[in-house]
Motif scaffolding. Structure first.
Motif, mmCIF file in Angstrom:
data_model
loop_
_atom_site.group_PDB
_atom_site.id
_atom_site.type_symbol
_atom_site.label_atom_id
_atom_site.label_comp_id
_atom_site.label_asym_id
_atom_site.label_seq_id
_atom_site.Cartn_x
_atom_site.Cartn_y
_atom_site.Cartn_z
ATOM 1 N N ARG A 74 0.844 -1.200 0.000
ATOM 2 C CA ARG A 74 0.000 0.000 0.000
ATOM 3 C C ARG A 74 0.867 1.233 0.000
ATOM 4 O O ARG A 74 1.884 1.278 0.671
ATOM 5 N N ILE A 131 4.331 0.651 2.158
ATOM 6 C CA ILE A 131 4.641 -0.429 3.081
ATOM 7 C C ILE A 131 4.098 -1.745 2.528
ATOM 8 O O ILE A 131 3.133 -1.769 1.760
ATOM 9 N N LEU A 155 -0.272 -4.602 13.003
ATOM 10 C CA LEU A 155 -0.612 -3.254 13.471
ATOM 11 C C LEU A 155 -0.225 -3.063 14.940
ATOM 12 O O LEU A 155 0.439 -2.081 15.291
ATOM 13 N N GLN A 168 -5.844 -1.573 7.082
ATOM 14 C CA GLN A 168 -4.656 -1.421 6.245
ATOM 15 C C GLN A 168 -4.245 0.042 6.188
ATOM 16 O O GLN A 168 -3.060 0.370 6.246
ATOM 17 N N GLU A 169 -5.238 0.895 6.116
ATOM 18 C CA GLU A 169 -4.993 2.330 6.109
ATOM 19 C C GLU A 169 -4.263 2.759 7.378
ATOM 20 O O GLU A 169 -3.246 3.449 7.338
ATOM 21 N N THR A 170 -4.803 2.316 8.509
ATOM 22 C CA THR A 170 -4.193 2.652 9.792
ATOM 23 C C THR A 170 -2.765 2.140 9.851
ATOM 24 O O THR A 170 -1.865 2.816 10.338
ATOM 25 N N LEU A 171 -2.586 0.937 9.324
ATOM 26 C CA LEU A 171 -1.254 0.334 9.340
ATOM 27 C C LEU A 171 -0.245 1.179 8.555
ATOM 28 O O LEU A 171 0.835 1.500 9.064
ATOM 29 N N THR A 172 -0.589 1.554 7.349
ATOM 30 C CA THR A 172 0.330 2.388 6.559
ATOM 31 C C THR A 172 0.605 3.696 7.272
ATOM 32 O O THR A 172 1.747 4.144 7.343
ATOM 33 N N MET A 212 0.493 4.333 10.431
ATOM 34 C CA MET A 212 1.340 4.057 11.594
ATOM 35 C C MET A 212 2.794 3.891 11.183
ATOM 36 O O MET A 212 3.704 4.290 11.897
ATOM 37 N N ALA A 213 2.999 3.285 10.025
ATOM 38 C CA ALA A 213 4.360 2.967 9.602
ATOM 39 C C ALA A 213 5.065 4.160 8.954
ATOM 40 O O ALA A 213 6.279 4.216 8.934
ATOM 41 N N THR A 214 4.300 5.091 8.450
ATOM 42 C CA THR A 214 4.946 6.143 7.665
ATOM 43 C C THR A 214 4.790 7.560 8.226
ATOM 44 O O THR A 214 5.583 8.430 7.888
ATOM 45 N N GLN A 215 3.771 7.808 9.042
ATOM 46 C CA GLN A 215 3.501 9.184 9.444
ATOM 47 C C GLN A 215 4.045 9.531 10.827
ATOM 48 O O GLN A 215 4.093 8.689 11.715
#
Lengths: 231, 231
Positions: free
Chosen positions: A63, A71, A142, B139-143, B145-148
């Motif tokens: 994504r 990621i 997550l 999935q949105e939350t995951l990205t 979390m990983a990038t922002q």
DNA sequence: CCGGAACGTTGCTCTGAAACAAACTCCTGA
DNA sequence: TCAGGAGTTTGTTTCAGAGCAACGTTCCGG
């Protein structure tokens, strides 16, 4: 196009309850295709007009953010259904799938999903089971991402790949598809620099052995400890 | 126990195609219960023997790590099905659901899931649609979390709650259920200290107004910008 | 009305990991 | 066989945000 062989599907969970004739029928609707390493199978936001089954190889599901960061959400290994957005009534794919190694996949028109679930016993059940597992995995990732330090996350990511695709060699267990430091950083939300340092340190400690796009875990137990498996 | 009224379900997506008699039938199998704020509806790892529909209130869905850290995976608002692990052939719940405010939910025995999907047109389709949306959200939350960075994540988390439960007041839009700093930090994988500082800063800038367990967003647009909506 | 618990604020310190920088190594294709 | 690119390594600097600490405020039960 030559006829596909029934043995391709026999034994795979979604098809395990089916007669030979039914499998034949399913295969006759399928399209088979080979993908070079790095080739996209489908892209985020595109029309979800087909669903897929990976026969051979490995995929990364990715994504991207508006800002260009990306990621890796999960990996797909042979025998798994993927791109099943149609099953969830989505009209676009929510992520991109890319071949991590040379891969072969079957695919069917999205319209057939309804037919499959209606006609073939066990197909719906097994598919949704897979989906449930995948949902669980993502929730797991997550929580990990939100609560664990970088080293643990990287260790966990390597372990996940090993568990999914590991094969024994004389030196240890190796990940069966090409993985770069960048890839791992995309799985863990860190930088390739940090991953490189970690792998170097682990190599020094005799936990992993790694070359360019290739990782062998020589001491899986140590890695499990590092991943923080409640120790 | 008094009979439940049909109007409870009419208009909700999973039941929208059904006859009055079918809704009656469904309600006759349902159990209704009220939950105080803070009460668990079901717990991670427990037997997934029922599935639920939230009629009134708000829930938090939580996952915990072995180390005792926890994160809020998503919120449930009225009209949504939840605890649908049975639909995915899971025998335990993968997460814990807790009433974020006083709530009322219907529930059915897990065994009925199969009957519902088989007997009621549109029920399966709509349920899996919801599931797809939820998967996308995570999935949105995951990205994210990983990038922002933290500030963006917190802004996004507040916005999500506002979108899901916001109601207009004279000063702005308020979140309809009690939220502590700790709660927000559990949504974003940071500490309550950091969240406290951010909210204070935003308050100074006239973006939010917050009291004890209560948040009003006075300048939603500014918050959207902070959340990094590609600007 | 009092005491304590739950929730929130703020200041200070310190560190993990990102950012920046510069080489090095392997691989590929012209 | 040589150039360029992709992938990796390592050193140095910087800073966001976690950790720690102390205190303030609101709420609730007895």
């Amino acid at each position: 196009m030559p006829k596909l062989d029934e043995s391709l599907l026999t034994g795979l969970p979604p098809f395990s309850l089916l007669e030979r004739a039914q499998i034949r029928e399913i295969l006759d609707h399928a399209v088979s295709r080979r993908y070079e390493e790095g080739t996209p199978i489908f892209r985020e936001g595109h029309d979800a007009d087909r669903f897929f089954l990976l026969l051979d190889g490995y995929l990364r599901v990715i994504r991207s953010t508006a800002g260009g960061d990306q990621i890796i959400v999960l990996h797909i290994s042979p025998g798994q259904l993927f791109g099943i957005a149609p099953a969830l009534q989505r009209d676009t794919y929510p992520a991109t799938a890319i071949a991590a190694a040379e891969s072969i996949a079957l695919s069917w028109s999205a319209k057939l999903w309804g037919d499959f679930t209606a006609s073939y016993p066990g197909f719906a059940t097994e598919s949704y089971k897979t989906l449930g597992q995948r949902l669980g995995q993502i929730q797991e990732t997550l929580t990990e991402m939100a609560t664990q330090a970088v080293e643990k996350r990287v260790a966990a990511a390597v372990l996940r790949m090993v568990n999914q695709s590991g094969r024994k060699t004389d030196q240890g267990i190796e990940i069966a598809f090409p993985v770069t430091r960048q890839n791992i950083s995309d799985m863990t939300g860190t930088t390739l620099h940090t991953v490189s340092r970690l792998l170097s340190a682990w190599q020094k400690d005799g936990i992993v052995e790694s070359t360019r796009k290739h990782i062998v875990v020589t001491d899986p137990h140590a890695l499990v400890l590092l991943s923080g498996a409640q120790g």
